[in-house]
Design a protein around this motif. Structure first.
Motif, PDB file in Angstrom:
ATOM      1  N   SER A   1      -5.497  -5.562  10.006  1.00  0.00           N
ATOM      2  CA  SER A   1      -4.974  -6.314   8.871  1.00  0.00           C
ATOM      3  C   SER A   1      -4.602  -5.330   7.769  1.00  0.00           C
ATOM      4  CB  SER A   1      -6.027  -7.301   8.360  1.00  0.00           C
ATOM      5  OG  SER A   1      -5.784  -7.651   7.007  1.00  0.00           O
ATOM      6  N   LEU A   2      -3.394  -5.440   7.251  1.00  0.00           N
ATOM      7  CA  LEU A   2      -2.977  -4.508   6.202  1.00  0.00           C
ATOM      8  C   LEU A   2      -3.868  -4.652   4.970  1.00  0.00           C
ATOM      9  CD1 LEU A   2       0.137  -2.962   5.103  1.00  0.00           C
ATOM     10  CD2 LEU A   2      -0.790  -4.514   3.407  1.00  0.00           C
ATOM     11  N   LEU A   3      -4.199  -5.886   4.592  1.00  0.00           N
ATOM     12  CA  LEU A   3      -5.018  -6.089   3.405  1.00  0.00           C
ATOM     13  C   LEU A   3      -6.392  -5.459   3.583  1.00  0.00           C
ATOM     14  CD1 LEU A   3      -5.317  -7.326   0.597  1.00  0.00           C
ATOM     15  CD2 LEU A   3      -6.091  -9.454   1.698  1.00  0.00           C
TER      16      LEU A   3
ATOM     17  N   ASP B   1      -0.101 -10.038  -4.673  1.00  0.00           N
ATOM     18  CA  ASP B   1       1.155 -10.351  -5.360  1.00  0.00           C
ATOM     19  C   ASP B   1       2.351  -9.717  -4.644  1.00  0.00           C
ATOM     20  OD1 ASP B   1      -0.210 -11.771  -7.261  1.00  0.00           O
ATOM     21  OD2 ASP B   1      -0.183 -10.181  -8.777  1.00  0.00           O
ATOM     22  N   ALA B   2       2.131  -8.568  -4.028  1.00  0.00           N
ATOM     23  CA  ALA B   2       3.214  -7.856  -3.338  1.00  0.00           C
ATOM     24  C   ALA B   2       3.408  -8.308  -1.899  1.00  0.00           C
ATOM     25  CB  ALA B   2       2.925  -6.352  -3.352  1.00  0.00           C
ATOM     26  N   MET B   3       2.484  -9.112  -1.394  1.00  0.00           N
ATOM     27  CA  MET B   3       2.470  -9.453   0.028  1.00  0.00           C
ATOM     28  C   MET B   3       3.780 -10.066   0.486  1.00  0.00           C
ATOM     29  SD  MET B   3       0.216  -8.916   2.366  1.00  0.00           S
ATOM     30  CE  MET B   3      -1.318  -8.782   1.440  1.00  0.00           C
ATOM     31  N   ASP B   4       4.336  -9.493   1.574  1.00  0.00           N
ATOM     32  CA  ASP B   4       5.586  -9.952   2.191  1.00  0.00           C
ATOM     33  C   ASP B   4       6.781  -9.851   1.243  1.00  0.00           C
ATOM     34  OD1 ASP B   4       4.363 -10.575   4.681  1.00  0.00           O
ATOM     35  OD2 ASP B   4       3.632 -12.454   3.841  1.00  0.00           O
ATOM     36  N   GLY B   5       6.628  -9.035   0.214  1.00  0.00           N
ATOM     37  CA  GLY B   5       7.730  -8.800  -0.723  1.00  0.00           C
ATOM     38  C   GLY B   5       8.297  -7.400  -0.545  1.00  0.00           C
TER      39      GLY B   5
ATOM     40  N   THR C   1       2.619  -6.423   4.282  1.00  0.00           N
ATOM     41  CA  THR C   1       2.817  -7.627   5.072  1.00  0.00           C
ATOM     42  C   THR C   1       1.505  -8.370   5.283  1.00  0.00           C
ATOM     43  OG1 THR C   1       3.510  -8.422   7.266  1.00  0.00           O
ATOM     44  CG2 THR C   1       2.597  -6.213   7.158  1.00  0.00           C
ATOM     45  N   SER C   2       1.612  -9.694   5.395  1.00  0.00           N
ATOM     46  CA  SER C   2       0.426 -10.505   5.651  1.00  0.00           C
ATOM     47  C   SER C   2      -0.005 -10.421   7.108  1.00  0.00           C
ATOM     48  CB  SER C   2       0.695 -11.965   5.275  1.00  0.00           C
ATOM     49  OG  SER C   2       1.855 -12.447   5.946  1.00  0.00           O
ATOM     50  N   GLY C   3       0.845  -9.865   7.951  1.00  0.00           N
ATOM     51  CA  GLY C   3       0.505  -9.723   9.362  1.00  0.00           C
ATOM     52  C   GLY C   3      -0.206  -8.413   9.638  1.00  0.00           C
ATOM     53  N   PRO C   4      -0.547  -8.177  10.892  1.00  0.00           N
ATOM     54  CA  PRO C   4      -1.202  -6.919  11.252  1.00  0.00           C
ATOM     55  C   PRO C   4      -0.210  -5.756  11.242  1.00  0.00           C
ATOM     56  CG  PRO C   4      -0.774  -8.224  13.219  1.00  0.00           C
ATOM     57  CD  PRO C   4      -0.388  -9.081  12.050  1.00  0.00           C
ATOM     58  N   VAL C   5      -0.724  -4.550  11.081  1.00  0.00           N
ATOM     59  CA  VAL C   5       0.095  -3.340  11.107  1.00  0.00           C
ATOM     60  C   VAL C   5      -0.549  -2.330  12.045  1.00  0.00           C
ATOM     61  CG1 VAL C   5       1.010  -3.672   8.783  1.00  0.00           C
ATOM     62  CG2 VAL C   5      -1.103  -2.359   9.102  1.00  0.00           C
ATOM     63  N   LEU C   6       0.260  -1.379  12.500  1.00  0.00           N
ATOM     64  CA  LEU C   6      -0.253  -0.282  13.311  1.00  0.00           C
ATOM     65  C   LEU C   6      -0.602   0.883  12.391  1.00  0.00           C
ATOM     66  CD1 LEU C   6       2.213  -0.327  16.358  1.00  0.00           C
ATOM     67  CD2 LEU C   6      -0.186  -1.053  16.328  1.00  0.00           C
TER      68      LEU C   6
END
Length: 394
Positions: free
Chosen positions: A270-272, A314-318, A257-262
């Motif tokens: 940030s996941l990235l 490329d995989a973001m939010d997919g 996801t492009s958003g934050p993760v726990l």
């Protein structure tokens, strides 16, 4: 218990809306429509048939995937073949080795979940997708032949051979009582899927045939469902016993996801950024494909930092997840002239209506450097025995 937690996800997270659960799992519209059309009157939970794929690391068994439904795959006769060897049979007797015959438990599961009388002999169509039928027909034929020994009459075919007429679903000149689904949800993304599926879906909607297992069952075996269990924001939804099992078995798994993760320690990031900093301890997986397709280990020598970033973007939010790497402990295998050789083993623990349904293992020499163990990359398959008494020995 982990399986029960998976089955509760639609109610816990989507107010019981299975279509919303499907979309969140990465299903496309054609797949969601098929689930909705075939959903009415299904049992809940949809099936007890599943397979947990595990690695054994230094802390115990850890879960890579949890496959659900009639498409899980398992061996038919490997254990019986071993026992046919007099020397191994003596060894098994001396060591008290037992095994569960998976196909026998599969037939019992079909009978239980389809609510068949003990003397019922329904006609079953074992149905694959057209483009896979030629490759899988020998396996399907062998399975159907063995079902016959258990009172189930079955014939292999593909979904394009099914016809709907006179208020029934037909295979050639035979009305079908039960469809055993061999095809996967990913097959429904084919251009001709709507036309191919119409006879089957129409018959399911009309109550003219039953299907084992349901299209819905595959949702609970998606990697997206594991990410929902792993999400620390959902921990308040599960019991202490469920959390203990989740924490013990399931590596950290997150949607891309492009958003934050726990993260595992409860901190937000940030996941990235996290994925780039921890590349060699993460693996990228599509949520719905099978057999290792599309899986990219971040620790692979073939994946540079720049390539890893591009894959993530490329995989973001997919329909993808990131999962914490499991470090399996090699196990010694006897080898003539050498003594023993270390192999990596993926333990597939099969579950059926009566509980444990046997093993489906995949393995390769540790020095082969296999990043993902599957038959597409040459892993060997087998089964397994267990020590001690077993109430369901064949």
């Amino acid at each position: 218990m982990l399986r029960d937690a998976l089955f509760r996800l639609p109610r816990l997270l989507f107010d019981g809306d299975v279509a919303a659960f499907a979309r969140a799992s990465g299903m496309e519209d054609v797949q969601v429509r098929a689930i909705e059309r075939s959903f009415a009157g299904l049992p809940n939970p949809p099936t007890s048939m599943g397979r947990a794929d595990l690695y054994h690391d230094r802390t115990g068994f850890r879960l890579m995937e949890f496959n659900m439904g009639g498409t899980i795959g398992f061996e038919l006769d490997i254990c019986s073949g071993f026992l046919a060897d007099p020397e191994f049979s003596r060894f098994a007797a001396e060591e008290g080795l037992q095994h569960v015959h998976t196909l026998t438990e599969q037939v019992r599961t079909v009978r239980a979940e389809m609510e068949l009388a003990p003397d019922a002999r329904p006609f079953i169509a074992h149905v694959e997708w057209p483009r896979h039928f030629a490759m899988n027909e020998p396996y399907m034929s062998a399975m159907c032949e063995r079902w016959g020994d258990h009172g189930l009459e079955a014939r292999p075919c593909h979904v394009g051979q099914l016809e709907r007429r006179y208020g029934r679903l037909w295979l050639d000149d035979r009305p079908i009582d039960i469809v055993y689904r061999q095809f996967l949800m990913e097959d429904l993304l084919s251009d001709d899927a709507d036309a191919l599926m119409e006879p089957l879906l129409g018959a399911l909607e009309g109550g003219e045939v039953r299907m084992f297992t349901s299209l819905e069952s595959e949702l609970y075996g998606s990697k997206a469902a594991l990410a929902m269990l792993s999400n620390r924001a959902h921990r308040h939804l599960f019991s202490a016993r469920e959390l203990d099992v989740i924490d013990r078995l399931l590596p950290w798994t997150s949607p891309v996801t492009s958003g934050p993760v726990l993260l595992e320690d409860g901190t937000e990031a940030s996941l990235l950024d996290h994925a780039m900093a921890d590349q060699h301890e993460l693996i990228l997986k599509p949520t719905l494909l099978h057999g290792g397709q599309g899986v990219v280990p971040g620790w692979s020598s073939d994946v540079t930092s720049d390539q890893w970033r591009k894959l993530l973007l490329d995989a973001m939010d997919g329909p993808y997840v990131l999962q914490r790497r499991i470090h399996p402990v090699p196990e010694p295998f006897p080898e003539p002239g050498v003594g023993s050789r270390p192999w990596i083993v993926s333990w597939g623990v099969v579950m059926m209506a009566r509980g444990h349904g046997g093993f489906f293992t995949r393995c390769a020499p540790a020095e082969a450097g296999k990043d993902v163990l599957n038959h597409f990359q040459g892993a060997l398959v087998g089964s397994g025995f267990q020590a001690g008494p077993s109430p369901r020995r064949q």
